[in-house]
Design an enzyme around this catalytic site. Structure first.
Site, PDB file in Angstrom:
ATOM      1  N   HIS A  49      98.892  50.227  73.856  1.00  0.00           N
ATOM      2  CA  HIS A  49      97.769  49.602  74.389  1.00  0.00           C
ATOM      3  C   HIS A  49      96.527  50.363  74.073  1.00  0.00           C
ATOM      4  CE1 HIS A  49      94.832  47.668  77.214  1.00  0.00           C
ATOM      5  NE2 HIS A  49      95.594  46.588  77.275  1.00  0.00           N
ATOM      6  N   ASP A  66     102.682  55.154  80.094  1.00  0.00           N
ATOM      7  CA  ASP A  66     102.294  53.995  80.545  1.00  0.00           C
ATOM      8  C   ASP A  66     102.652  52.991  81.033  1.00  0.00           C
ATOM      9  OD1 ASP A  66     101.167  51.453  80.717  1.00  0.00           O
ATOM     10  OD2 ASP A  66      99.969  51.597  78.739  1.00  0.00           O
ATOM     11  N   GLN A  93     103.604  47.745  82.069  1.00  0.00           N
ATOM     12  CA  GLN A  93     104.240  46.415  81.664  1.00  0.00           C
ATOM     13  C   GLN A  93     105.833  46.899  82.291  1.00  0.00           C
ATOM     14  OE1 GLN A  93     103.401  43.679  80.865  1.00  0.00           O
ATOM     15  NE2 GLN A  93     101.162  43.977  80.018  1.00  0.00           N
ATOM     16  N   LYS A 124      99.105  43.533  87.525  1.00  0.00           N
ATOM     17  CA  LYS A 124     100.256  42.949  86.700  1.00  0.00           C
ATOM     18  C   LYS A 124     101.407  42.952  87.700  1.00  0.00           C
ATOM     19  CE  LYS A 124      98.399  45.073  82.547  1.00  0.00           C
ATOM     20  NZ  LYS A 124      97.712  43.740  81.663  1.00  0.00           N
ATOM     21  N   CYS A 150      95.051  43.664  72.834  1.00  0.00           N
ATOM     22  CA  CYS A 150      94.672  45.053  72.913  1.00  0.00           C
ATOM     23  C   CYS A 150      95.384  45.980  72.219  1.00  0.00           C
ATOM     24  CB  CYS A 150      94.274  45.451  74.563  1.00  0.00           C
ATOM     25  SG  CYS A 150      93.191  44.687  75.461  1.00  0.00           S
TER      26      CYS A 150
HETATM   27  N1  PMP Z   1      98.765  49.336  79.042  1.00  0.00           N
HETATM   28  C1  PMP Z   1      99.493  48.233  78.916  1.00  0.00           C
HETATM   29  C2  PMP Z   1     100.707  48.383  78.145  1.00  0.00           C
HETATM   30  C3  PMP Z   1      98.684  47.052  79.214  1.00  0.00           C
HETATM   31  O1  PMP Z   1      99.565  45.805  79.017  1.00  0.00           O
HETATM   32  C4  PMP Z   1      97.568  47.210  80.034  1.00  0.00           C
HETATM   33  C5  PMP Z   1      96.924  45.858  80.356  1.00  0.00           C
HETATM   34  N2  PMP Z   1      96.835  44.818  79.408  1.00  0.00           N
HETATM   35  C6  PMP Z   1      96.915  48.187  80.190  1.00  0.00           C
HETATM   36  C7  PMP Z   1      97.459  49.474  79.708  1.00  0.00           C
HETATM   37  C8  PMP Z   1      95.555  48.190  80.881  1.00  0.00           C
HETATM   38  O2  PMP Z   1      95.646  47.923  82.033  1.00  0.00           O
HETATM   39  P1  PMP Z   1      94.179  47.800  83.011  1.00  0.00           P
HETATM   40  O3  PMP Z   1      93.310  46.923  82.327  1.00  0.00           O
HETATM   41  O4  PMP Z   1      94.746  47.149  84.376  1.00  0.00           O
HETATM   42  O5  PMP Z   1      93.708  49.420  83.342  1.00  0.00           O
END
Ligand code: PMP
Length: 428
Positions: free
Chosen positions: A145, A222, A225, A248, A386
């Site tokens: 991401h 990370d 998910q 999430k 993203c």
């Molecule tokens: N990493 C992953 C794999 C995500 O899916 C997301 C959120 N879409 C993020 C990072 C970023 O999370 P946040 O916007 O809550 O900081």
């Protein structure tokens, strides 16, 4: 003639039978009813919310915990000695402790952040910026991401480190042979997602961290998910850093955390300076609080953290193993149903997947499809999620993504399939 069983024997047998009896299956319909928003309508249709990878819906317990905090306990933490101040501090720290237990780490090693993005930036700026320089490499997987790409680019732009990419297979799995080859002696940091938000791929993070550690590479996982969908034992993974986001996993937006090995937390300079994170401040220089408070400058999202604590309690009460099993059933059902639709291709067919299904439909743009699905009350995400570098490698300008949670049901999936049929007829 056999002797009749004694009372003690009876009791022992009854106790053994109770211990062996499987816990009753969760009442998934009642669980769904815990989420007030799921009963609203969209465009006059019942809502099928299939965008939980983007953000999850919140159960009443989380909403009420935050409401009760503001109604009864609101005060700033760590400063006031009055009752409300102590209650707020206790609630905040208790949420940290429950969150830490949920992922099997020590609360003192868990820095509360606004989410994964802030957590990764904290590692990038406090750990990597001062340590890396020209000749050093930051290795990232192709399926990251932007939150696990862009902070590294910003830091590399300042200290002269290089970014390298570990590739994936056409099915959307990490190419492990390529990854081992990419772990050259110049690699200092590996950034890897536990579960891909686009492909659903579950990466073998413990195996990768073991290999990285043998080579002296610092791992940044990370977990955004992963945490909402499966039991996660951060200590068992053996990484150096693990970042995750609260919204999430049923918690409020603007919450999350970074876990780090103690030696990193002790040796990293603060990321942001201000109140709460200091021991003593003089104009000649300041000293800092011990971790994790050293990395929590300013007034945090206190009510949010209280809500996140309630989310953890809620998830634990159901059980992450049951949540995972339920979502795997939904995933199998949805994968079968969608695969049967002519012209639809699922992107990401890893052997181990979380309940995320990205797909393309021949002749239809993802945004058009998502708009038509919305008119039927079916919420999916469309776009690049993203993850521009991944989408480019997949040769897909955009996909639709249906992402499931345990509060979804089979009817949600039937409604998605029916809405897709209608949309395809309209799009010709
Ligand atoms: N990493 C992953 C794999 C995500 O899916 C997301 C959120 N879409 C993020 C990072 C970023 O999370 P946040 O916007 O809550 O900081």
């Amino acid at each position: 003639m056999s002797t009749p069983p004694s009372r003690t024997q009876d009791l022992a047998e009854a106790a053994a039978a109770t211990a062996a009896a499987p816990a009753p299956a969760p009442d998934w319909a009642a669980i769904r009813a815990d989420f007030p928003l799921l009963s609203r309508q969209v465009h006059g249709k019942p809502l099928s919310y299939l965008d939980s990878a983007n953000t999850s819906q919140k159960p009443r317990a989380v909403i009420e915990a935050m409401d009760a905090h503001y109604r009864q306990h609101n005060a700033n933490i760590s400063r006031a000695v009055h009752t409300l101040g102590m209650e707020a501090t206790e609630a905040y720290e208790s949420a940290r402790t429950r969150l830490a237990a949920f992922v099997n780490v020590r609360p003192d090693d868990l820095v509360l952040t606004s989410g994964t993005t802030q957590a990764v930036n904290l590692v990038a700026y406090s750990h990597a910026l001062p340590r890396l320089g020209p000749g050093d490499t930051i290795l990232l997987s192709r399926m990251e991401h932007h939150a696990n790409i862009v902070p590294w680019q910003l830091v590399a732009g300042r200290n002269g480190a290089r970014i390298a990419v570990a590739d994936i297979t056409p099915e959307g799995e990490l190419d492990l042979d390529a990854l081992w080859r990419a772990m050259t002696p110049d690699v200092r940091i590996l950034g890897l997602t536990h579960v891909s938000n686009v492909l659903g791929t579950v990466n073998p993070v413990a195996q990768v961290c073991r290999e990285a550690r043998r080579r002296g590479i610092v791992t940044v996982i990370d977990g955004s998910q992963a945490l909402p969908h499966r039991p996660v034992d951060i200590a068992g993974i053996g990484c150096d850093f693990y970042a995750f986001t609260g919204h999430k996993m049923l918690g409020p937006t603007g919450t999350g955390a970074l876990w780090a090995r103690r030696e990193h937390l002790d040796s990293m300079p603060p990321f942001l300076g201000g109140g709460e994170m200091i021991r003593e401040v003089r104009f000649e220089g300041s000293t800092f609080a011990a971790p994790p408070h050293k990395f929590e400058a300013g007034t945090p999202n206190i009510a949010g953290v209280v809500g996140l604590g309630a989310a953890v309690d809620y998830l634990r009460a159901i059980g992450m193993d049951r949540i995972e099993a339920r979502e795997q059933e939904l995933l199998a059902y949805a994968t079968n149903a969608l695969s049967a639709l002519p012209g639809l291709r699922i992107v990401g067919t890893a052997r181990e997947k979380a309940a995320v299904i990205s797909f393309l439909v021949e002749g239809a743009h993802a945004h058009d499809l998502a708009t038509l699905l919305d008119l039927e009350g079916v919420a999916v995400r469309s776009g690049q999620h993203c993850a521009h570098p991944l989408m480019e490698a997949l040769g897909a300008p955009a996909t639709c993504r249906a992402s499931l949670a345990f509060y979804n049901d089979f009817d949600d999936i039937d409604r998605l399939v029916a809405a897709l049929g209608k949309a395809r007829a309209l799009l010709g």
